[in-house]
Design a protein around this motif. Structure first.
Motif, PDB file in Angstrom:
ATOM      1  N   GLY A  33     -48.955   8.037  24.545  1.00 12.17           N
ATOM      2  CA  GLY A  33     -47.925   8.850  25.200  1.00 12.17           C
ATOM      3  C   GLY A  33     -48.386   9.190  26.609  1.00 12.17           C
ATOM      4  N   SER A  34     -49.485   9.933  26.660  1.00 13.55           N
ATOM      5  CA  SER A  34     -50.096  10.305  27.940  1.00 13.55           C
ATOM      6  C   SER A  34     -51.606  10.317  27.731  1.00 13.55           C
ATOM      7  N   THR A  35     -52.329   9.676  28.618  1.00 12.93           N
ATOM      8  CA  THR A  35     -53.794   9.679  28.465  1.00 12.93           C
ATOM      9  C   THR A  35     -54.336  11.106  28.604  1.00 12.93           C
ATOM     10  N   ALA A  56     -50.449   0.760  28.330  1.00  6.69           N
ATOM     11  CA  ALA A  56     -49.082   1.262  28.483  1.00  6.69           C
ATOM     12  C   ALA A  56     -49.069   2.752  28.187  1.00  6.69           C
ATOM     13  N   GLN A  57     -48.254   3.472  28.928  1.00  4.23           N
ATOM     14  CA  GLN A  57     -48.133   4.916  28.755  1.00  4.23           C
ATOM     15  C   GLN A  57     -46.644   5.229  28.661  1.00  4.23           C
ATOM     16  N   THR A  58     -46.245   5.846  27.552  1.00  9.21           N
ATOM     17  CA  THR A  58     -44.805   6.037  27.337  1.00  9.21           C
ATOM     18  C   THR A  58     -44.295   7.400  27.805  1.00  9.21           C
ATOM     19  N   GLY A  59     -45.208   8.343  28.019  1.00 13.42           N
ATOM     20  CA  GLY A  59     -44.768   9.684  28.447  1.00 13.42           C
ATOM     21  C   GLY A  59     -45.660  10.222  29.557  1.00 13.42           C
ATOM     22  N   GLY A  60     -45.898   9.390  30.566  1.00 12.19           N
ATOM     23  CA  GLY A  60     -46.789   9.813  31.654  1.00 12.19           C
ATOM     24  C   GLY A  60     -46.207  11.004  32.407  1.00 12.19           C
ATOM     25  N   ARG A  61     -47.075  11.929  32.748  1.00  7.92           N
ATOM     26  CA  ARG A  61     -46.646  13.130  33.472  1.00  7.92           C
ATOM     27  C   ARG A  61     -47.271  13.160  34.856  1.00  7.92           C
ATOM     28  N   GLY A  62     -46.509  13.684  35.802  1.00  8.31           N
ATOM     29  CA  GLY A  62     -47.047  13.906  37.136  1.00  8.31           C
ATOM     30  C   GLY A  62     -47.153  15.390  37.412  1.00  8.31           C
ATOM     31  N   ARG A  63     -47.490  15.739  38.635  1.00  6.77           N
ATOM     32  CA  ARG A  63     -47.573  17.132  39.027  1.00  6.77           C
ATOM     33  C   ARG A  63     -46.182  17.738  39.071  1.00  6.77           C
ATOM     34  N   PHE A  76     -53.569   3.898  34.103  1.00  6.03           N
ATOM     35  CA  PHE A  76     -53.270   5.216  33.521  1.00  6.03           C
ATOM     36  C   PHE A  76     -54.563   5.645  32.841  1.00  6.03           C
ATOM     37  N   ALA A  77     -55.268   6.553  33.463  1.00  6.86           N
ATOM     38  CA  ALA A  77     -56.607   6.890  32.982  1.00  6.86           C
ATOM     39  C   ALA A  77     -56.827   8.395  33.089  1.00  6.86           C
ATOM     40  N   SER A  78     -57.720   8.906  32.246  1.00  8.05           N
ATOM     41  CA  SER A  78     -58.080  10.326  32.312  1.00  8.05           C
ATOM     42  C   SER A  78     -59.552  10.471  31.999  1.00  8.05           C
ATOM     43  N   VAL A  79     -60.142  11.512  32.585  1.00 14.86           N
ATOM     44  CA  VAL A  79     -61.553  11.816  32.315  1.00 14.86           C
ATOM     45  C   VAL A  79     -61.656  13.295  31.934  1.00 14.86           C
ATOM     46  N   THR A 127     -48.126   5.669  52.463  1.00 18.01           N
ATOM     47  CA  THR A 127     -47.220   5.839  51.310  1.00 18.01           C
ATOM     48  C   THR A 127     -48.051   6.009  50.038  1.00 18.01           C
ATOM     49  N   LYS A 128     -47.560   6.859  49.134  1.00 15.64           N
ATOM     50  CA  LYS A 128     -48.335   7.196  47.942  1.00 15.64           C
ATOM     51  C   LYS A 128     -48.594   5.979  47.053  1.00 15.64           C
ATOM     52  N   VAL A 129     -49.860   5.758  46.748  1.00 17.99           N
ATOM     53  CA  VAL A 129     -50.245   4.650  45.871  1.00 17.99           C
ATOM     54  C   VAL A 129     -50.875   5.161  44.587  1.00 17.99           C
ATOM     55  N   ALA A 130     -51.304   6.431  44.581  1.00 13.95           N
ATOM     56  CA  ALA A 130     -51.993   6.971  43.399  1.00 13.95           C
ATOM     57  C   ALA A 130     -51.857   8.481  43.380  1.00 13.95           C
ATOM     58  N   GLY A 131     -51.857   9.033  42.162  1.00 14.69           N
ATOM     59  CA  GLY A 131     -51.744  10.483  42.012  1.00 14.69           C
ATOM     60  C   GLY A 131     -52.694  10.996  40.948  1.00 14.69           C
ATOM     61  N   ILE A 132     -52.954  12.279  41.016  1.00 14.97           N
ATOM     62  CA  ILE A 132     -53.942  12.913  40.131  1.00 14.97           C
ATOM     63  C   ILE A 132     -53.315  14.172  39.532  1.00 14.97           C
ATOM     64  N   ILE A 143     -58.710  15.329  33.885  1.00 12.41           N
ATOM     65  CA  ILE A 143     -58.225  14.808  35.168  1.00 12.41           C
ATOM     66  C   ILE A 143     -57.531  13.480  34.898  1.00 12.41           C
ATOM     67  N   GLY A 144     -56.234  13.443  35.114  1.00 13.47           N
ATOM     68  CA  GLY A 144     -55.460  12.218  34.893  1.00 13.47           C
ATOM     69  C   GLY A 144     -55.240  11.498  36.218  1.00 13.47           C
ATOM     70  N   ILE A 145     -55.384  10.201  36.177  1.00 18.06           N
ATOM     71  CA  ILE A 145     -55.277   9.394  37.392  1.00 18.06           C
ATOM     72  C   ILE A 145     -54.311   8.241  37.148  1.00 18.06           C
ATOM     73  N   GLY A 146     -53.311   8.160  37.987  1.00 18.31           N
ATOM     74  CA  GLY A 146     -52.367   7.039  37.926  1.00 18.31           C
ATOM     75  C   GLY A 146     -52.461   6.257  39.223  1.00 18.31           C
ATOM     76  N   VAL A 147     -52.647   4.953  39.122  1.00 18.73           N
ATOM     77  CA  VAL A 147     -52.787   4.110  40.322  1.00 18.73           C
ATOM     78  C   VAL A 147     -51.809   2.953  40.221  1.00 18.73           C
TER      79      VAL A 147
HETATM   80  O1  LIG Z   1     -49.091  12.460  41.537  1.00 14.30           O
HETATM   81  C1  LIG Z   1     -48.881  13.008  40.466  1.00 14.30           C
HETATM   82  O2  LIG Z   1     -47.851  13.642  40.260  1.00 14.30           O
HETATM   83  C2  LIG Z   1     -49.929  12.909  39.388  1.00 14.30           C
HETATM   84  C3  LIG Z   1     -49.749  11.679  38.576  1.00 14.30           C
HETATM   85  C4  LIG Z   1     -50.766  11.536  37.461  1.00 14.30           C
HETATM   86  C5  LIG Z   1     -50.434  10.393  36.542  1.00 14.30           C
HETATM   87  C6  LIG Z   1     -51.545  10.109  35.579  1.00 14.30           C
HETATM   88  S1  LIG Z   1     -51.328   8.581  34.713  1.00 14.30           S
HETATM   89  C7  LIG Z   1     -52.664   8.992  33.670  1.00 14.30           C
HETATM   90  C8  LIG Z   1     -52.548  10.476  33.354  1.00 14.30           C
HETATM   91  N1  LIG Z   1     -51.664  10.687  32.227  1.00 14.30           N
HETATM   92  C9  LIG Z   1     -50.569  11.343  32.576  1.00 14.30           C
HETATM   93  O3  LIG Z   1     -49.656  11.661  31.798  1.00 14.30           O
HETATM   94  N2  LIG Z   1     -50.590  11.628  33.870  1.00 14.30           N
HETATM   95  C10 LIG Z   1     -51.792  11.151  34.509  1.00 14.30           C
END
Ligand SMILES: O=C(O)CCCC[C@@H]1SC[C@@H]2NC(=O)N[C@@H]21
Length: 256
Positions: A33-35, A56-63, A76-79, A127-132, A143-147
């Motif tokens: 769902g989300s890492t 694959a991530q089916t419910g990825g969340r951003g800020r 889609f990675a987390s530490v 332009t945004k290429v990755a988010g945390i 800490i979730g990282i999407g690239v």
């Molecule tokens: O820029 C953002 O809004 C943050 C995006 C973070 C996305 C990553 S993908 C891996 C991890 N799992 C999630 O559900 N979100 C973060």
């Protein structure tokens, strides 16, 4: 490769767990769902510095409560972190993570093309290429990282890009996570050994818009000022037109 060790991974389609360089535990899932959720659910039992990533991530969340579009071929990675002796407050980890991510991307794009946007986006050619996404769970922080390596959302309200769209051959997600995990150990050690000053200097050296006017949107309020720097708690310091410096702790910033 280590044998599967966690209960409840069958539904996620487990690929395996291994020790990366420096004996970091990296768990690889086929789908999740989300890492961030996966690690948060295991925060009490996994060691500090454990990584998970998924194909694959089916419910990825951003800020700010947004969804994170998780396209195939992207990371889609987390530490998982727990406060370690000598480390500063958890909010500072946001900048440690952004430097880690930019450092990993430096292997693929020239450093001048990669900049950091407060609080923790990485931009490629502006332009945004990755988010945390940092999420606390007790004293732990995930800490979730999407690239966007191979693809980026095209219909999103906010512009995005990917390595591939910028003409850069993308690495495999697993190779990139290997780079990330090694880089995180080094960036975190610099933070621990030299304090936030070193991390802040490194972050500011790559910051987009430093010394330039910007607008900070905080809910319904919009503040215009000059981006002067970072406070110890990670707040963006904005010099307002009246000369006062306002600390912005949450919100979004835009160049003017
Ligand atoms: O820029 C953002 O809004 C943050 C995006 C973070 C996305 C990553 S993908 C891996 C991890 N799992 C999630 O559900 N979100 C973060």
């Amino acid at each position: 490769m280590l044998a599967a060790r966690h209960a409840g991974d069958h539904a996620a389609g487990r690929r395996g767990a291994r020790r990366g360089a420096g004996a970091v535990l990296i768990t690889h899932l086929a789908t999740v769902g989300s890492t961030n959720d996966w690690l948060t659910e295991r925060a009490a039992t996994l060691p500090d510095g454990s990584w998970v990533f998924a194909d694959a991530q089916t419910g990825g969340r951003g800020r700010r409560g947004r969804a994170w579009t998780s396209l195939p071929g992207n990371v889609f990675a987390s530490v998982l972190t727990r406060p370690q002796p000598g480390e500063g407050p958890t909010q500072q980890l946001s900048f440690v993570a952004a430097l880690t991510l930019a450092g990993a991307l430096d292997s693929y794009a020239e450093a001048h093309r990669l900049t950091l946007k407060w609080p923790n986006d990485v931009l490629l050619d502006g332009t945004k290429v990755a988010g945390i996404l940092l999420e606390k769970q007790g004293d732990a922080c995930v800490i979730g990282i999407g690239v966007n390596l191979a693809a980026h959302p095209v219909d999103s309200e906010r512009p995005a890009t990917s390595l591939a769209a910028a003409g850069i051959a993308p690495p495999s997600p697993s190779a990139f996570v290997e780079d990330l995990s090694g880089n995180f150990v080094r960036t975190r050690a610099t933070w621990r050994d030299h304090g936030f000053a070193a991390t802040r200097t490194a972050w500011l050296a790559r910051a987009a818009g430093i010394g330039r006017p910007l607008v900070a949107r905080l809910g319904s309020e919009a503040l215009t000022g000059v981006f002067e720097g970072l406070a110890d708690d990670g707040a963006l310091q904005l010099r307002l037109d009246n000369g006062a410096v306002r600390a912005v702790h949450a919100g979004e910033v835009f160049g003017v």
